[in-house]
Design an enzyme around this catalytic site. Structure first.
Site, PDB file in Angstrom:
ATOM      1  N   ARG A 139       0.823  -1.216   0.000  1.00  0.00           N
ATOM      2  CA  ARG A 139       0.000   0.000   0.000  1.00  0.00           C
ATOM      3  C   ARG A 139       0.854   1.263   0.000  1.00  0.00           C
ATOM      4  NH1 ARG A 139      -5.205  -1.943   3.587  1.00  0.00           N
ATOM      5  NH2 ARG A 139      -6.447  -2.390   1.754  1.00  0.00           N
ATOM      6  N   GLY A 192      -8.111  -8.005   0.558  1.00  0.00           N
ATOM      7  CA  GLY A 192      -6.785  -8.139   1.166  1.00  0.00           C
ATOM      8  C   GLY A 192      -6.297  -9.581   1.175  1.00  0.00           C
ATOM      9  N   GLY A 252     -13.455  -4.003   0.201  1.00  0.00           N
ATOM     10  CA  GLY A 252     -14.797  -3.431   0.405  1.00  0.00           C
ATOM     11  C   GLY A 252     -15.112  -2.362  -0.627  1.00  0.00           C
ATOM     12  N   LYS A 292     -16.536 -12.923   4.871  1.00  0.00           N
ATOM     13  CA  LYS A 292     -17.404 -11.856   5.395  1.00  0.00           C
ATOM     14  C   LYS A 292     -18.746 -11.842   4.665  1.00  0.00           C
ATOM     15  CE  LYS A 292     -13.670  -9.184   4.877  1.00  0.00           C
ATOM     16  NZ  LYS A 292     -12.909  -7.985   4.621  1.00  0.00           N
TER      17      LYS A 292
HETATM   18  P1  ADP Z   1     -10.825 -10.760   1.382  1.00  0.00           P
HETATM   19  O1  ADP Z   1      -9.862 -10.244   2.409  1.00  0.00           O
HETATM   20  O2  ADP Z   1     -10.129 -11.188   0.135  1.00  0.00           O
HETATM   21  O3  ADP Z   1     -11.938  -9.812   1.143  1.00  0.00           O
HETATM   22  P2  ADP Z   1     -12.249 -12.302   3.348  1.00  0.00           P
HETATM   23  O4  ADP Z   1     -11.618 -11.476   4.396  1.00  0.00           O
HETATM   24  O5  ADP Z   1     -13.703 -12.197   3.143  1.00  0.00           O
HETATM   25  O6  ADP Z   1     -11.481 -12.095   1.941  1.00  0.00           O
HETATM   26  O7  ADP Z   1     -12.000 -13.840   3.637  1.00  0.00           O
HETATM   27  C1  ADP Z   1     -10.730 -14.381   3.744  1.00  0.00           C
HETATM   28  C2  ADP Z   1     -10.710 -15.473   4.745  1.00  0.00           C
HETATM   29  O8  ADP Z   1     -11.722 -16.408   4.499  1.00  0.00           O
HETATM   30  C3  ADP Z   1      -9.408 -16.221   4.686  1.00  0.00           C
HETATM   31  O9  ADP Z   1      -8.665 -15.914   5.831  1.00  0.00           O
HETATM   32  C4  ADP Z   1      -9.830 -17.671   4.626  1.00  0.00           C
HETATM   33  O10 ADP Z   1      -9.129 -18.469   5.558  1.00  0.00           O
HETATM   34  C5  ADP Z   1     -11.280 -17.634   4.999  1.00  0.00           C
HETATM   35  N1  ADP Z   1     -12.032 -18.713   4.388  1.00  0.00           N
HETATM   36  C6  ADP Z   1     -12.135 -18.995   3.097  1.00  0.00           C
HETATM   37  N2  ADP Z   1     -12.856 -20.125   2.931  1.00  0.00           N
HETATM   38  C7  ADP Z   1     -13.202 -20.552   4.141  1.00  0.00           C
HETATM   39  C8  ADP Z   1     -13.929 -21.673   4.623  1.00  0.00           C
HETATM   40  N3  ADP Z   1     -14.416 -22.567   3.781  1.00  0.00           N
HETATM   41  N4  ADP Z   1     -14.108 -21.780   5.937  1.00  0.00           N
HETATM   42  C9  ADP Z   1     -13.588 -20.869   6.775  1.00  0.00           C
HETATM   43  N5  ADP Z   1     -12.882 -19.808   6.379  1.00  0.00           N
HETATM   44  C10 ADP Z   1     -12.696 -19.651   5.088  1.00  0.00           C
HETATM   45 MG    MG Z   2     -10.026 -10.154   4.554  1.00  0.00          MG
END
Ligand code: ADP
Ligand code: MG
Length: 405
Positions: free
Chosen positions: A35, A363, A386, A212
């Site tokens: 960043r 992220g 987001g 999320k």
């Molecule tokens: P991003 O940061 O890309 O927006 P999120 O924060 O929504 O993504 O989600 C990322 C997290 O989701 C990762 O740390 C991953 O471990 C978790 N995750 C992905 N699939 C699963 C699952 N099937 N069960 C539990 N956690 C999961």
């Molecule tokens: Mg995340």
């Protein structure tokens, strides 16, 4: 289209730049300075044009509702001084100054002594209670010393806070120059293409995963209008499986969102593709049993951790036809090597596309892509998770960018 920093005269001006320095760190070690690096083109440009550059950003969370001790602890943990040190290493120590408070007399004095070609970094904007409330008095303090405002914090552009919204609003009303920086310009250019879809970019496939659910599920409704297929994996899938009446064991799903998931499934026709198999374990950490299940119907006492091999093949086949891909959210718990295969398979499928336009945001998603060595496979890696989702949801609009006018 907004004015960009290129359109402005910056010579001898005090240029206030809202950057996104919300970097991941442990203690005082920054684990990924992407960043900071991404903000450099705008900062360097302003310096070359003879500006006095003032930088401000949030870092982590400061919960002002806590006791005074808790607030102090949050502040201590999220001290912008780590970014100051890194910026000094990059731009030259003698060029970069730091204010250990975000606003007030100390800042005003430091701004007065700033010379063209120098940088002043302010303390974490969230030290101020009024930041997240877009307090006009706080915004006025920051606006008071700025001749020009540049918005370059794409990752914060979905938030109408004092530093992202209040300040440019005041300066605009005063007839001063406000503009977007190079990072925001790049993001807007790339994301506009996945928002306003051109025929040549079809089939357009979205991949949504991650954890999320309540933050992200709304975007699926919009994606159903824009995309030809929406592939759903990660923990996001369980809420949909529950909506379909499947067993999810102890997998995390959001009961409040099941009705919304049903609505999406009704709207979708055959546009949504859900996992057809999965990998599950008897616990998230320190698990002892691992199973691959069809359906996927996850047995009682088991938790879904990744999409299975059949789903990988299904998603790969769908992605192989795509002319445009938008991806947000890992397919599994990729941080544990036993459950990285699903996320890796999607990376692999995207890397094999030739001439397709491919965008990833989030992220953890970006971290996964970097970890598996697929950074170059994407046309654009967004610095905003987001923010990129909200931009799609709001048909290309974000408050922190719209306010620039
Ligand atoms: P991003 O940061 O890309 O927006 P999120 O924060 O929504 O993504 O989600 C990322 C997290 O989701 C990762 O740390 C991953 O471990 C978790 N995750 C992905 N699939 C699963 C699952 N099937 N069960 C539990 N956690 C999961
Ligand atoms: Mg995340």
């Amino acid at each position: 289209m907004q004015k960009t920093i290129r359109d402005l005269n910056l010579k001898n001006k005090t240029v206030l730049i809202r950057a996104d320095f919300n970097v991941p760190f442990k203690g005082d070690v920054i684990s990924d300075d992407n960043r900071i690096v991404s903000a450099l083109p705008t900062i360097k440009y302003a310096l070359e044009k003879g500006a006095k550059v003032v930088l401000f950003s949030h870092l982590g969370k400061v919960k002002h509702k806590g006791t005074p001790e808790e607030v102090e602890a949050d502040k201590k943990k999220n001290n912008m001084v780590i970014v100051y040190k890194r910026l000094g290493e990059i731009l030259g120590k003698d060029k970069v100054k730091f204010s250990d408070v975000p606003s007030g007399d100390t800042v005003n004095e430091l701004v007065k002594t700033l010379k063209p070609g120098e940088v002043l970094l302010l303390q974490n904007t969230r030290y101020e209670k009024g930041e997240e409330k877009n307090d006009p008095a706080l915004a006025a303090k920051w606006a008071s010393f700025a001749d020009v405002f540049v918005m370059d914090a794409f990752g914060s552009a979905h938030r109408a806070h004092a530093s992202t919204y209040g300040v440019p609003e005041i300066l605009k009303n005063e007839g001063k120059d406000v503009a977007i920086g190079f990072l925001v310009e790049n993001e807007v250019n790339a994301l506009s293409r996945v928002v306003h879809v051109d025929k040549k970019d079809r089939p357009y496939v979205a991949v949504i995963g991650g954890f999320k659910v309540s933050d992200k599920i709304k975007v699926i409704e919009t994606l159903l209008e824009k995309c030809d297929k929406v592939l759903i994996g990660g923990a996001m899938a369980y809420t949909f499986q529950v909506a379909l009446g499947k067993e999810v064991g102890i997998s995390p799903f959001e009961p409040d969102q099941v009705d919304f998931a049903k609505k999406c499934l009704d709207l979708a026709g055959n546009k949504i593709l859900l996992p057809i198999d999965g990998v599950a374990t008897d616990a998230f950490k320190d698990w002892t049993k691992k199973v691959t299940v069809d359906g996927p119907n996850i047995p009682a006492g088991f938790e879904g951790m990744d999409i299975g091999p059949k789903t990988q093949a299904l998603f790969t086949k769908e992605l192989s036809k795509a002319k445009m891909v938008f991806w947000n959210g890992p397919m599994g718990v990729f941080e544990q090597s036993d459950f990285e295969a699903g996320t890796r398979a999607v990376c692999e499928a995207i890397s094999k596309l030739h001439g397709a336009f491919t965008v990833i945001g989030g992220g953890d998603s970006a971290a996964a892509v970097a970890q598996f060595g697929y950074k170059d496979a994407f046309s654009h890696i967004s610095t905003g998770g987001g923010a990129s989702l909200e931009m799609i949801e709001n048909d290309g609009h974000l408050p922190g960018i719209d306010v620039i006018g």
